[in-house]
Write an enzyme that holds these catalytic residues in place. Structure first.
Site, PDB file in Angstrom:
ATOM      1  N   HIS A 134       0.810  -1.217   0.000  1.00 59.25           N
ATOM      2  CA  HIS A 134       0.000   0.000   0.000  1.00 59.25           C
ATOM      3  C   HIS A 134       0.837   1.257   0.000  1.00 59.25           C
ATOM      4  O   HIS A 134       0.310   2.358   0.122  1.00 59.25           O
ATOM      5  CB  HIS A 134      -0.951  -0.001   1.200  1.00 59.25           C
ATOM      6  N   GLY A 209      -0.567  -9.770  12.836  1.00 60.68           N
ATOM      7  CA  GLY A 209      -1.340  -8.564  13.077  1.00 60.68           C
ATOM      8  C   GLY A 209      -2.145  -8.074  11.892  1.00 60.68           C
ATOM      9  O   GLY A 209      -2.279  -6.871  11.698  1.00 60.68           O
TER      10      GLY A 209
END
Length: 471
Positions: A134, A209
């Site tokens: 990203h 995570g």
């Protein structure tokens, strides 16, 4: 730059509510799973780690879907917490630095990250072994020659737009672009191709995570299954890929990875942050040829118009009672103008006062001024100098050490540019169970870390960029 996400909250409804509730494995179960994970890591031939926002919550950066995550709070109509730590000063977590050690040990082959905080790159993971799907809030790239520039400040744009800076390659000079994706942007093909390649050959993909909900990124770990690879998921919330996992661990990522490092008898290295600035001294003879009009400027190495986010103010004084008036430079541009007899030379003391999130309040640098600009330009062995600075900072458990890494000169106008490297943070990571239990127990909760000045508290990042889902 504001969050600006209120109008996009309908996205949360689309992806469903998987992963909103946190789950914790009982201590005996967690320990057994940590040992199983450690064995998988130890035996792996091609370990790939896939990370999400959950590995950065202990750095003070909130995640998205946890009980105190950005999207959760927005969906519930609750206010987002005020940031008390600048995003650009966030430091790598225990997990970030453990991954660095695993890479150095030859165990970790590749890291795939959905985060834009830049902490993997800042921690020391080699760029060629990292795919940032990203983007990176601190990275600019040249669309012409492909050169990347890692900044010490958050790039002002998102959405692959042009920034205010240009490529420093004299043969190029193209306008740079940010690397952070906006809603309509496709995942970068270069990063995706590398990520897919490593997932296909991975025998273990360790997911840390991440809610594993955003496509196509969330499907990358599954590509390892075709070659007989195993998937391990470490996350506090349930994910849509849990049924595909060979091992599912509900626990704090830092605690799990710390346990793995203990089992493997590997040390988590300290993190040393080194920042850079340049001192620019420009001079010109006065009309009577007796004096020198000189201008001293402290600027970013990323360009004279770029910010110096870690410096609060600069106090300037002169040694040996030269009779020159002291000065305090309290805002950018940090600039001082003076007139001096041409034949005179002296030493100037520059006290750099740092922002609160640095590990020490200030440091002093003595700059000799003789107004003789050398024709010689030299660049020292930067890697060796930085390594020495890191070593000294770790040995002394403090920061403020500095060194010259480059010197340039121009004759028209007479200008000397000196580039300094300076240690602004030193962090050691506790690994005891007691210390970890005192750390963050939820998203965005402050954790305690050892810093050069004792215990340092991490805070929440100020800005969070949401990604458009790819369904």
């Amino acid at each position: 730059m504001s969050l600006g996400y209120a109008e996009k909250l309908s996205y949360i409804e689309d992806v469903g509510q998987v992963g909103m509730t946190e789950h914790f494995d009982p201590p005996p179960v967690l320990q057994e799973k940590i040992e199983r994970l450690a064995m998988l890591v130890q035996k792996s031939k091609h370990l790939v780690v896939f990370t999400g926002a959950g590995i950065s919550t202990s750095c003070g950066i909130p995640d998205f879907r946890g009980p105190k995550g950005i999207w959760t709070l927005q969906r519930e109509g609750k206010a987002l917490p005020e940031a008390s730590l600048p995003f650009h000063r966030a430091m790598p977590s225990m997990t970030h630095m453990a991954l660095v050690e695993l890479e150095r040990a030859g165990i970790l082959k590749f890291v795939i990250s959905q985060n834009v905080d830049g902490l993997h790159l800042r921690s020391g993971i080699p760029r060629e072994k990292l795919a940032e799907l990203h983007g990176n809030s601190f990275l600019e790239t040249c669309p012409s020659c492909g050169v990347e520039y890692l900044r010490d400040f958050e790039v002002e744009t998102i959405g692959l737009k042009e920034t205010s800076r240009r490529c420093s390659d004299k043969k190029c000079g193209a306008r740079l672009k940010d690397t952070v994706l906006d809603w309509e942007d496709a995942l970068p093909s270069k990063e995706m191709n590398l990520a897919e390649k490593h997932c296909r050959i991975a025998d273990v993909v360790l997911c840390l995570g991440t809610s594993l909900q955003i496509t196509p990124a969330c499907n990358l770990p599954l590509k390892s299954l075709r070659g007989g690879g195993k998937i391990v998921i470490v996350n506090l919330q349930k994910t849509p890929k849990d049924k595909k996992a060979n091992l599912l661990i509900h626990g704090l990522v830092d605690k799990v990875i710390s346990g793995v490092m203990d089992f493997l008898n590997l040390q988590i290295p300290p993190f040393v942050r080194i920042d850079f600035f340049q001192i620019i001294l420009t001079q010109a003879l006065s009309s009577d040829k007796k004096n020198v009009n000189w201008n001293l400027r402290v600027a970013s190495v990323h360009g004279q118009k770029a910010p110096l986010p870690f410096i609060k103010s600069i106090e300037i004084s002169f040694l040996e009672n030269q009779g020159y008036k002291s000065a305090i430079l309290q805002k950018e541009p940090f600039q001082l103008k003076r007139r001096t007899l041409q034949a005179k030379s002296f030493e100037m003391v520059m006290k750099f006062n740092f922002i609160d999130s640095c590990g020490c309040p200030s440091t002093e640098i003595i700059v000799p001024l003789n107004f003789k600009v050398s024709r010689d330009c030299f660049e020292l062995d930067k890697d060796a100098i930085l390594q020495k600075l890191r070593h000294t900072a770790i040995q002394e458990s403090c920061c403020g050490q500095n060194a010259v890494v480059e010197r340039n000169a121009m004759l028209t106008p007479k200008t000397e540019v000196i580039v300094y490297a300076i240690v602004t943070n030193v962090i050691r990571y506790k690994k005891t169970t007691e210390a970890l239990e005192a750390d963050s127990l939820g998203n965005g909760v402050k954790r305690r870390r050892e810093s050069a000045n004792g215990t340092e508290t991490s805070r929440k990042r100020s800005k969070v960029h949401r990604r458009k889902p790819r369904f």
